[in-house]
Scaffold this active site. Structure first.
Site, short mmCIF file in Angstrom:
data_model
loop_
_atom_site.label_atom_id
_atom_site.label_comp_id
_atom_site.label_asym_id
_atom_site.label_seq_id
_atom_site.Cartn_x
_atom_site.Cartn_y
_atom_site.Cartn_z
CG HIS A 29 -0.39 0.27 2.52
ND1 HIS A 29 -0.15 -0.73 3.45
CD2 HIS A 29 -0.02 1.43 3.12
CE1 HIS A 29 0.35 -0.19 4.55
NE2 HIS A 29 0.44 1.12 4.37
CG ASP A 64 -0.06 -4.00 2.61
OD1 ASP A 64 0.66 -3.63 1.66
OD2 ASP A 64 -0.76 -3.22 3.28
CB SER A 129 3.14 1.73 6.05
OG SER A 129 1.97 1.99 6.78
#
Length: 316
Positions: A29, A64, A129
């Site tokens: 992402h 992810d 992230s």
């Protein structure tokens, strides 16, 4: 560690291999929908362009993950490790809200085994992230991926388990393209197997000829209970032996693990280990249930021998 900037935002990542450029692991992402523009910055301030190598399908889950590649080397590769337990102290390093190389400390709260995630109370914010969760040795024990809504919770974040990250890199960059398939920090060294017919008493023996003081454990399959038994841990001083009388009367395979601060003697047979008990993990389970952790034991095939010695010797 690196900071990743795209046309739509930013995130973090870390180098898994330097070879004619760098291969960097991050979250999918972070790099999806980037418009083809990716730049990477390391802690020394070097900034280079990067290209997508692979992008996973997931978002905020264990799929992810993404790989990007630079043409020039940037940053230092990090090792992955799954040698972690619940309540272990860990650290997240990244660029939350653009604040470069911020370090947050927390613990492993639990393993969400069925989802391939690790729960942690580390402070996680946008920009973390894809960054690494590190143990005290500096090994990567997770990849930051998400947190619960702060309006409804506090201190509940998640990282992708290291074995899932390792598998993703191998599948998308090839076994020869990475340097993260070694899950143990110490140097692996030598064993010598000797059938010992001169010993008067039948049994199995482990001897420390390494020149170091060791922690040692063995395991074996007990047909009377249709399960594995374990012996250990015990401290084995230099030049000392541990003897198990009559063990080989009903056993034709023994499994051994030993380690010091700098060295280990291990193999490919995994056991889920706790302080005083081990078990062979379920074949359908990627990792051991908390608070156990996996170690690879050396398989010793003794056959019909009634006396056997495993010598733990120094590395050559």
């Amino acid at each position: 560690m690196v900071k990743i900037e795209t046309a739509t935002g930013l995130g973090s990542g870390f180098v898994v291999k330097n070879d004619n450029g760098s291969i960097i692991l991050t979250n999918a992402h972070v790099v999806k929908g980037n418009g083809g523009t990716l730049t990477v910055k390391d802690v020394r301030g070097n900034v280079v362009d990067a290209q997508l190598l692979a992008v996973g399908e997931g978002e905020a889950d264990s799929s992810d993950l993404a790989l990007i590649k630079t043409e020039t080397e940037i940053g230092t590769p990090l090792k992955l490790s799954d040698d972690i337990e619940t309540a272990s102290t860990v650290y997240a390093i990244g660029s939350p809200l653009g604040q470069e190389w911020s370090i947050s400390q927390g613990i492993i709260s639990r393993f969400v085994t069925d989802q391939g995630l690790i729960q942690t109370d580390i402070a996680i914010n946008p920009g973390n992230s894809g960054g690494p969760v590190l143990d005290k040795r500096g090994c990567v024990v997770g990849v930051v991926v998400s947190k619960l809504d702060p309006a409804q919770s506090e201190g509940i974040g998640f990282a992708i388990e290291p074995r899932i990250a390792e598998r993703y890199v191998k599948e998308n960059a090839g076994n020869q393209a990475i340097a993260i398939d070694q899950f143990s920090e110490p140097e692996e060294t030598q064993v010598e197997q000797v059938e010992n017919p001169d010993r008067n008493e039948a049994g199995y023996e482990v001897c420390n000829q390494s020149g170091e003081n060791l922690s040692v454990a063995i395991a074996y399959f007990d047909t009377s209970i249709d399960s594995y038994r374990s012996e250990g841990w015990w401290n084995l001083d230099q030049s000392k032996c541990q003897f198990f009388p009559n063990l080989l009367d009903s056993v034709d395979e023994v499994y051994v693990f030993a380690e010091s601060d700098q060295t280990l003697w291990s193999g490919d047979f995994p056991f889920c280990m706790q302080e005083d008990a081990f078990e062979y993990p379920d074949a359908n389970r990627d990792r051991c249930p908390s608070p156990a952790y996996s170690k690879g034991f050396l398989k010793v095939e003794v056959g019909d021998a009634k006396t056997w010695t495993t010598n733990l010797t120094p590395s050559q």
